[in-house]
Design a protein around this motif. Structure first.
Motif, PDB file in Angstrom:
ATOM      1  N   UNK A  24      -4.493   0.694  13.913  1.00 39.03           N
ATOM      2  CA  UNK A  24      -4.678   1.675  12.922  1.00 39.03           C
ATOM      3  C   UNK A  24      -3.633   2.962  12.927  1.00 39.03           C
ATOM      4  N   UNK A  25      -3.134   3.126  11.813  1.00 40.36           N
ATOM      5  CA  UNK A  25      -2.228   4.105  11.792  1.00 40.36           C
ATOM      6  C   UNK A  25      -1.135   3.796  10.585  1.00 40.36           C
ATOM      7  N   UNK A  26      -0.184   4.670  10.656  1.00 42.29           N
ATOM      8  CA  UNK A  26       1.083   4.370   9.632  1.00 42.29           C
ATOM      9  C   UNK A  26       2.190   3.831  10.530  1.00 42.29           C
ATOM     10  N   UNK A  27       2.381   2.429  10.322  1.00 38.83           N
ATOM     11  CA  UNK A  27       3.360   1.886  11.007  1.00 38.83           C
ATOM     12  C   UNK A  27       4.871   2.382  10.784  1.00 38.83           C
ATOM     13  N   UNK A  28       5.220   3.261   9.772  1.00 42.19           N
ATOM     14  CA  UNK A  28       6.310   4.116   9.798  1.00 42.19           C
ATOM     15  C   UNK A  28       6.496   5.178  10.597  1.00 42.19           C
TER      16      UNK A  28
END
Length: 266
Positions: A24-28
């Motif tokens: 979970x989270x923003x891969x960027x």
């Protein structure tokens, strides 16, 4: 949902353990990512263990250890043309062995029997349930999700030997990762490849001659597909050489980026 397979780095009571997990989270923003461990395998209804890890505390492995990898050749007309090949009348399929699989950041070992190894960026399909003779309308039911793949190919060996087992099946010739995306429409997404930051391949899955669903129908007519099996759907135009020291990155819209370095086989 992004499903990863990971090991826990040193410094944790669970160091060295291997699990599946939901990312979970923003891969960027990798520092924002958290991996929630799953109990057992991700097929069916994933069951969280309650354990979570910061992304920097784990090492991503190949997202699946498939029983078999069924790959499709010449599924983009421009790629077939760039190598002087005609588009086949039926899907051209071949196998890559499970021993060819590596994960993100693992090294592609340049085989000593080749002097012309190429990258091939591909969308990979991960099968989620045992199936055979799948009708077109039921294909979505048998797919767990999608990941990035690099169908690394010893081009000179492929051309010299005709039969592709050694050319496409050598150890480390099938990088997969970084995770499996379960919520993705594969009909029209970008597939790109860079080498040392230079764009080499840029295509879209809408240019595939045969769709993901058509490929699964065709392959499952002949063989039973098992949970975790992987299907490589072909590569767009722009394939080219890799050299020792290169960093090759396969990116697929809606999934992420798979990065590997090329080393000399020791």
């Amino acid at each position: 949902m992004r499903i990863a397979r990971f090991s826990v780095r040193e410094g944790s009571p669970a160091a060295g353990s291997v699990s599946f997990g939901v990312v979970e989270g923003d891969p960027a923003q990798p520092e924002s990512l958290v991996v929630h461990a799953l109990a057992g395998h991700p097929f069916g209804q994933p069951q969280p263990t309650g354990e979570s890890y910061r992304f920097q505390d784990v090492r991503l492995l190949s997202p699946m250890l498939p029983n078999k990898i069924v790959a499709v050749g010449r599924n983009y007309a421009a790629h077939a043309a760039e190598l002087g090949n005609a588009v086949p009348d039926a899907p051209l399929t071949f196998f890559k062995p499970s021993t060819s699989v590596i994960g993100p950041t693992e090294s592609i070992a340049y085989p000593p029997f080749s002097s012309d190894v190429h990258h091939e960026a591909e969308l990979a399909v991960v099968i989620g349930r045992m199936c055979r003779e799948v009708p077109l309308e039921r294909v979505p039911e048998v797919i767990l999700g999608y990941t990035c793949a690099n169908d690394v190919t010893a081009r000179d060996v492929q051309q010299r030997e005709g039969q592709w087992a050694r050319a496409k099946g050598f150890d480390t010739a099938c990088p997969l990762g970084p995770w499996i995306e379960t919520d993705l429409d594969p009909a029209d997404i970008a597939v790109t490849c860079t080498v040392n930051g230079e764009l080499r391949q840029a295509g879209r899955t809408s240019l595939m001659i045969r769709s993901v669903a058509e490929l699964i129908v065709h392959i499952s007519e002949a063989m039973t597909l098992l949970p975790g099996d992987v299907i490589l759907t072909g590569t767009p135009a722009g394939v080219g050489p890799l050299n020792v020291g290169d960093e090759v990155a396969v990116s697929i819209e809606g999934i992420g980026t798979l990065t590997n370095k090329v080393i000399k086989r020791g």
